[in-house]
Design a protein around this motif. Sequence first.
Motif, PDB file in Angstrom:
ATOM      1  N   ILE A   1       0.849  -1.207   0.000  1.00  0.00           N
ATOM      2  CA  ILE A   1       0.000   0.000   0.000  1.00  0.00           C
ATOM      3  C   ILE A   1       0.877   1.247   0.000  1.00  0.00           C
ATOM      4  CG2 ILE A   1      -1.896  -1.178   1.190  1.00  0.00           C
ATOM      5  CD1 ILE A   1      -1.007   0.250   3.772  1.00  0.00           C
ATOM      6  N   GLY A   2       0.245   2.401  -0.139  1.00  0.00           N
ATOM      7  CA  GLY A   2       0.969   3.670  -0.118  1.00  0.00           C
ATOM      8  C   GLY A   2       1.331   4.090  -1.526  1.00  0.00           C
ATOM      9  N   HIS A   3       2.500   4.704  -1.662  1.00  0.00           N
ATOM     10  CA  HIS A   3       2.953   5.195  -2.967  1.00  0.00           C
ATOM     11  C   HIS A   3       3.636   4.052  -3.716  1.00  0.00           C
ATOM     12  CE1 HIS A   3       4.189   8.072  -5.949  1.00  0.00           C
ATOM     13  NE2 HIS A   3       5.429   7.650  -5.842  1.00  0.00           N
ATOM     14  N   VAL A   4       2.830   3.256  -4.418  1.00  0.00           N
ATOM     15  CA  VAL A   4       3.345   2.102  -5.150  1.00  0.00           C
ATOM     16  C   VAL A   4       3.523   2.511  -6.604  1.00  0.00           C
ATOM     17  CG1 VAL A   4       2.941  -0.304  -5.792  1.00  0.00           C
ATOM     18  CG2 VAL A   4       2.083   0.566  -3.601  1.00  0.00           C
ATOM     19  N   ALA A   5       4.772   2.567  -7.057  1.00  0.00           N
ATOM     20  CA  ALA A   5       5.058   2.970  -8.437  1.00  0.00           C
ATOM     21  C   ALA A   5       6.012   1.963  -9.063  1.00  0.00           C
ATOM     22  CB  ALA A   5       5.669   4.371  -8.454  1.00  0.00           C
ATOM     23  N   GLY A   6       5.774   1.668 -10.323  1.00  0.00           N
ATOM     24  CA  GLY A   6       6.655   0.759 -11.031  1.00  0.00           C
ATOM     25  C   GLY A   6       6.461  -0.686 -10.603  1.00  0.00           C
ATOM     26  N   ALA A   7       7.438  -1.487 -10.946  1.00  0.00           N
ATOM     27  CA  ALA A   7       7.389  -2.924 -10.651  1.00  0.00           C
ATOM     28  C   ALA A   7       8.262  -3.236  -9.439  1.00  0.00           C
ATOM     29  CB  ALA A   7       7.878  -3.700 -11.865  1.00  0.00           C
ATOM     30  N   PRO A   8       7.992  -4.365  -8.757  1.00  0.00           N
ATOM     31  CA  PRO A   8       8.833  -4.737  -7.622  1.00  0.00           C
ATOM     32  C   PRO A   8      10.273  -4.947  -8.070  1.00  0.00           C
ATOM     33  CG  PRO A   8       7.051  -6.344  -7.987  1.00  0.00           C
ATOM     34  CD  PRO A   8       6.961  -5.316  -9.051  1.00  0.00           C
ATOM     35  N   PRO A   9      11.198  -4.907  -7.150  1.00  0.00           N
ATOM     36  CA  PRO A   9      11.060  -4.920  -5.701  1.00  0.00           C
ATOM     37  C   PRO A   9      10.622  -3.564  -5.142  1.00  0.00           C
ATOM     38  CG  PRO A   9      13.388  -4.850  -6.293  1.00  0.00           C
ATOM     39  CD  PRO A   9      12.611  -4.945  -7.579  1.00  0.00           C
ATOM     40  N   TYR A  10       9.891  -3.644  -4.009  1.00  0.00           N
ATOM     41  CA  TYR A  10       9.443  -2.463  -3.276  1.00  0.00           C
ATOM     42  C   TYR A  10      10.094  -2.487  -1.899  1.00  0.00           C
ATOM     43  CZ  TYR A  10       5.601  -2.724  -6.688  1.00  0.00           C
ATOM     44  OH  TYR A  10       4.853  -2.811  -7.833  1.00  0.00           O
ATOM     45  N   ARG A  11      10.426  -1.279  -1.389  1.00  0.00           N
ATOM     46  CA  ARG A  11      10.932  -1.179  -0.008  1.00  0.00           C
ATOM     47  C   ARG A  11       9.952  -0.354   0.788  1.00  0.00           C
ATOM     48  NH1 ARG A  11      15.210  -2.875   2.059  1.00  0.00           N
ATOM     49  NH2 ARG A  11      15.748  -1.177   3.448  1.00  0.00           N
TER      50      ARG A  11
END
Length: 196
Positions: free
Chosen positions: A147-157
Amino acid sequence: MEIFAGLIVGLVLGAFLAVVMFSLRAGGPARLLEALQLAARMHRDPALAERIHRALESPEPVSPSGVSPIALRMLALLQENARLVDFLLEDISAATDAQIGQAVREIHRQAQQVLKEHVVLEPILSAQEGETVTVEAGYDPSAIRVIGHVAGAPPYRGQVEHPGWRAREVKLPDVPQGADPRVVQPAVVHIPEPKA
């Protein structure tokens, strides 16, 4: 005799067309092709035909539409042992904080006991709330919600808001034979002793 033969051919053709129309509506041409292939396999394999006929004659019991028997069984146990449903549906607006606190303490103890007895839970993430983690590509979105500011593709931190829970084992008693699985708690009627 020709009329009788024509009538039979017409009925067979009508039944075939009804099956075709139903198959097309139910699943399209692919479903119709599957049905025809299954019919051909059943014709070649009498054992398969017998298994399918037995399955159609005594189908597995189906739970009522949209009802999860496991969820309702767990809810029934929480009601039976902790009176959770009664508490949640009760109007507590007139109760004092002390009364609510006292009730919640007992409900919490009993509900926790039911949960620990019937479900073995494990955290999905080993990180604690507030810790920073990396969500790698290919993660299971049913197990990790980003959730939150999800932009682009993973990986996410990001920071863990909740480590999640997964049921490793569920040990629920079966619903008694013939009982309605939707009943969370049966109504209780007390019959007094007759007066002498």
